[in-house]
Write an enzyme that holds these catalytic residues in place. Structure first.
Site, PDB file in Angstrom:
ATOM      1  CE1 TYR A  21      -3.095   3.034   0.811  1.00 51.11           C
ATOM      2  CE2 TYR A  21      -2.638   2.714   3.148  1.00 51.11           C
ATOM      3  CZ  TYR A  21      -3.240   3.434   2.138  1.00 51.11           C
ATOM      4  OH  TYR A  21      -3.985   4.553   2.433  1.00 51.11           O
ATOM      5  CG  LEU A  43       4.525 -10.215  -5.549  1.00 46.19           C
ATOM      6  CD1 LEU A  43       4.158 -10.895  -6.861  1.00 46.19           C
ATOM      7  CD2 LEU A  43       4.016  -8.776  -5.522  1.00 46.19           C
ATOM      8  CB  SER A  44       4.557 -12.433   1.475  1.00 47.66           C
ATOM      9  OG  SER A  44       5.113 -11.233   1.995  1.00 47.66           O
ATOM     10  CB  THR A  45       1.598  -8.524   2.710  1.00 49.09           C
ATOM     11  OG1 THR A  45       2.807  -7.764   2.628  1.00 49.09           O
ATOM     12  CG2 THR A  45       1.712  -9.540   3.823  1.00 49.09           C
ATOM     13  CB  ALA A  80      10.508  -5.043   2.484  1.00 45.75           C
ATOM     14  CE1 TYR A 147       5.515  -2.990  12.104  1.00 46.26           C
ATOM     15  CE2 TYR A 147       4.129  -1.697  13.580  1.00 46.26           C
ATOM     16  CZ  TYR A 147       4.810  -1.834  12.378  1.00 46.26           C
ATOM     17  OH  TYR A 147       4.796  -0.808  11.467  1.00 46.26           O
ATOM     18  NE  ARG A 225      -5.402   4.547  18.298  1.00 47.95           N
ATOM     19  CZ  ARG A 225      -5.638   4.628  19.603  1.00 47.95           C
ATOM     20  NH1 ARG A 225      -5.831   5.822  20.174  1.00 47.95           N
ATOM     21  NH2 ARG A 225      -5.678   3.536  20.348  1.00 47.95           N
TER      22      ARG A 225
END
Length: 332
Positions: A21, A43-45, A80, A147, A225
């Protein structure tokens, strides 16, 4: 800032994660500004359709950067990363492997090829629970999940690389990205972000949107937010590419400057889409701070960045148009 012209000569850049995105929108802005772009993505996500026309595409992991980079490249823009907070708690090893070990390999490839400029897409999750609002770059960094911890580790790694090997780098920390640009928008699977979830309800793909907690110390009781339009975010990355301090690591927060509550987002989406969008009240989620808003003063001073798409309805309208275009492609 207009992205129609590039400062100085056009650059040849590698965009890791450029089929995702944010990476895809930044790659599109780079091309519009006259830069040459290579996208590296496994291209995993990400999606092949997310790679903008005009970019060279190389399918591969971040650990494959050494097979792509050579002395003809001027810079790397690094997107990435594994980025699901909940998943990082359950499978932390994935985040240390992809985000930390992967970036270590990327930095080695940059040293070997002589590429000395890096723009890193970091996160305001590095700060954890805020001690003051708005959050500045001087705030304590105490991430509450793997994360955020993995991204903070990468920031430390970049600081060391700059000091030891003369890398010029900018890390950009931000919270919630939304909106769409030039046919590029959010298409996560599974989806976890509020605005696309709300729009899925408007499309009839979901019965209702959940509101987690209505008793926070905010005007309407729901979490507040900081949302930033993805095109404003992309422009910040281009400014960082041109203004990375020589041999130093600059860290800048990015934000809209204003927070919007969960109920404000839902109500704005109702107005934009013309759909009722049912909402159900659920208990608070553990670890959700009442307010998360970042200060972008350093980015304004050091990069000359000013967000221009700060209207919530505009952000949602762009996201809605993209969601509708996806639905038409899928025949929904």
């Amino acid at each position: 800032m207009s992205t129609g012209q590039t400062a100085g000569r056009p650059k040849k850049v590698l965009v890791t994660g450029g089929a995702g995105y944010v990476g895809g929108v930044v790659a599109a802005h780079l091309l519009e500004a006259g830069h040459r772009v290579t996208v590296l993505d496994d291209l995993s996500t990400g999606f092949l359709a997310g790679v903008p026309r005009g970019a060279e595409f190389v399918e591969g992991r971040i650990q494959d950067a050494g097979k792509v980079l050579d002395s003809t490249y001027d810079a790397v823009l690094h997107f990435a990363a594994s980025s699901q907070v909940g998943e990082s708690v359950v499978v932390p090893e994935k985040y240390w492997r992809n985000n930390v070990a992967g970036t270590l390999e990327l930095l080695a490839a940059m040293r070997d090829s002589g590429v000395r400029t890096l723009v890193f897409s970091s996160t305001a999750a590095t700060y954890g629970e805020p001690v003051a609002i708005p959050i500045t770059e001087d705030a304590p960094t105490a991430p509450t999940n793997p994360y955020g911890a993995s991204k903070l580790a990468v920031d430390h790694m970049i600081t060391s690389e700059c000091a030891a090997h003369g890398l010029s780098a900018v890390s950009l920390r931000y919270f919630n990205v939304a909106g769409a640009y030039g046919g590029h928008g959010e298409r996560h699977d599974p989806e976890s972000h509020l605005i696309p979830l709300v729009l899925q309800v408007a499309q009839g793909r979901r019965a209702a949107v959940s509101v987690f907690g209505d008793d926070y110390p905010t005007p309407d009781g729901t979490c507040l937010r900081d949302y930033i339009h993805v095109a404003d975010l992309a422009e910040a990355h281009l400014l960082a590419l041109d203004k990375a301090p020589r041999g130093e690591h600059l860290i800048c927060n990015l934000g809209n400057g204003n927070g919007f509550s969960v109920r404000e987002v839902i109500e704005a989406a109702r107005r934009v889409t013309g759909h009722p969008i049912p909402a159900t009240d659920e208990p608070r989620r553990a670890g959700d701070p009442a307010v998360l808003v970042a200060s972008a003063e350093r980015a304004k001073e050091r990069l000359g960045w000013r967000p221009s798409r700060t209207d919530l309805a505009e952000i949602i309208r762009d996201a809605w148009n993209f969601a509708q275009s996806l639905a038409q492609e899928d025949g929904r």
